[in-house]
Design an enzyme around this catalytic site. Structure first.
Site, PDB file in Angstrom:
ATOM      1  CD  GLU A  43      -2.551   1.274   2.681  1.00 51.69           C
ATOM      2  OE1 GLU A  43      -3.061   0.188   3.055  1.00 51.69           O
ATOM      3  OE2 GLU A  43      -2.671   2.331   3.321  1.00 51.69           O
ATOM      4  CD  GLU A  79      -2.930   7.178   5.597  1.00 51.56           C
ATOM      5  OE1 GLU A  79      -3.960   6.578   5.985  1.00 51.56           O
ATOM      6  OE2 GLU A  79      -1.767   6.815   5.864  1.00 51.56           O
TER       7      GLU A  79
END
Length: 374
Positions: free
Chosen positions: A249, A254
């Site tokens: 990933e 974020e």
């Protein structure tokens, strides 16, 4: 990759019909050699209003000639038309003359689109502050009339039954829509229920060994969790994926709650399950709060390079481990797709408790670009 965007069309003109009324003595000079003419876009027909006196055909509002998908017309028996109207499908001009020949007589009809705007413009590429890259293989500037993200590129994020980020994904365009040239992803409380927005290119657009750039800004809230990230196209490559985190990933960005830093992170079996953080797996750079920032990653065969606003923040190298099959340190040689979402956390999650008074949280995405690497 050129993405076709559907547009709204209106103001259909009426079509007038006339029969071919030549007599036996005048069989080579029919009065109405062209009896009907229409264009089509999808399931909608745009019928021409024919003026037989001045040999004109008027069609109503068609925004872009490149959207015309079909043409239909009726000629008098034995008549022919030139040039072939079919040859203009996909690139219809605002005005075009057609010669209809019946016997020895030729009639020139002028077909006009009354409110034709022009050829569909190419999305404006904003350029890049990063080192040179190769050909742009995907770009979406969200400059469209439709309020829905392009279905050829994006699908809605839905709940997957287990992941914290997807717990409140609504799977609805109420939380994922186009507004003022931006993709808006929104998390809010509606009728007592939390509803979070997200879209992804899974099954639509995928890439490997590419540069991915996203320009976005946030309206933050306690408990909100906007993210820009990559996951492997597992259905196309099950031998690579083998479940999370084995397939890898890549978190390009974020941001949680009201923090003034973003997180850029690599997740693999090596970094997550085995907990090995050497080489370094996360960077936490600051960003321009309340403004548009560009978040990017270069996915090369040798390393992942993360950027914020053109400035390098993190390099994660391919160690070429002899026991790679066991350690799964580098699962980044397959195809990946892009996810854009604004999740909501809650008690016990990374963003923490949700503060309803600070909702809605939003992420506005100005553009997305994927380029080949040189």
């Amino acid at each position: 990759m050129k993405i076709q965007i559907p547009f709204f069309f209106a103001l259909l003109a009426t079509m007038s019909f006339a029969s071919c009324n030549g007599t036996e003595q005048e069989e080579t000079s029919p009065e109405y050699p062209l009896q009907s003419f229409s264009l089509s876009i999808g399931s909608t027909n745009y019928n021409g209003n024919i003026n037989q006196e001045d040999r004109t055909v008027t069609i109503g509002v068609i925004r872009y000639g490149s959207e015309v998908e079909g043409v239909d017309y009726t000629l008098c028996d034995g008549a022919t038309i030139s040039p072939d109207p079919e040859s203009f499908v996909g690139a219809w001009p605002q005005t075009q003359d057609f010669t209809v020949t019946s016997g020895s007589e030729k009639s020139v009809y002028t077909v006009t689109l009354t409110a034709y705007i022009g050829e569909e413009p190419e999305p404006e590429d904003p350029g890049s502050d990063l080192p040179p890259a190769g050909e742009v293989i995907f770009f979406d500037g969200f400059d469209q009339d439709s309020v829905l993200p392009d279905e050829n590129s994006w699908v809605l994020c839905t709940q997957d039954g287990g992941s914290a980020w997807s717990k409140y994904m609504s799977g609805s365009y109420d939380q994922a829509f186009i507004e003022d040239g931006c993709l808006v992803l929104q998390s809010e409380k509606v009728d007592g229920e939390y509803r979070a927005g997200g879209v992804q290119t899974m099954g639509k657009v995928w890439f490997k060994h590419a540069r991915v750039e996203v320009c976005a800004r946030f309206k933050t809230a306690q408990g909100a969790w906007p993210a820009i990230w990559l996951m492997p196209e597992n259905e196309r490559q099950p031998e690579i994926y083998q479940g999370w985190p084995n397939g890898g990933e890549v978190d390009i960005m974020e941001q949680i709650s009201n923090e003034t830093v973003v997180y850029q992170t690599v997740h693999t079996h090596y970094t997550y399950d085995l907990g090995i953080k050497d080489p370094v797996t996360t960077a936490t750079p600051s960003y321009n709060v309340g403004e548009f920032n560009t978040y990017a990653v270069d996915m090369t065969p040798e390393e992942l390079i993360f950027y914020v606003n053109g400035q390098e923040q993190l390099r994660y190298p391919n160690l070429h481990l002899e026991n790679e099959a066991e350690m799964k340190q580098w699962p980044f040689d397959g195809d990946f797709y892009l996810i854009l979402n604004v999740a909501l956390g809650g008690e016990g999650t990374w963003p923490g408790a949700i503060e309803d008074s600070e909702l809605p949280a939003r992420m506005e995405v100005d553009w997305v670009r994927v380029s080949e690497l040189l």
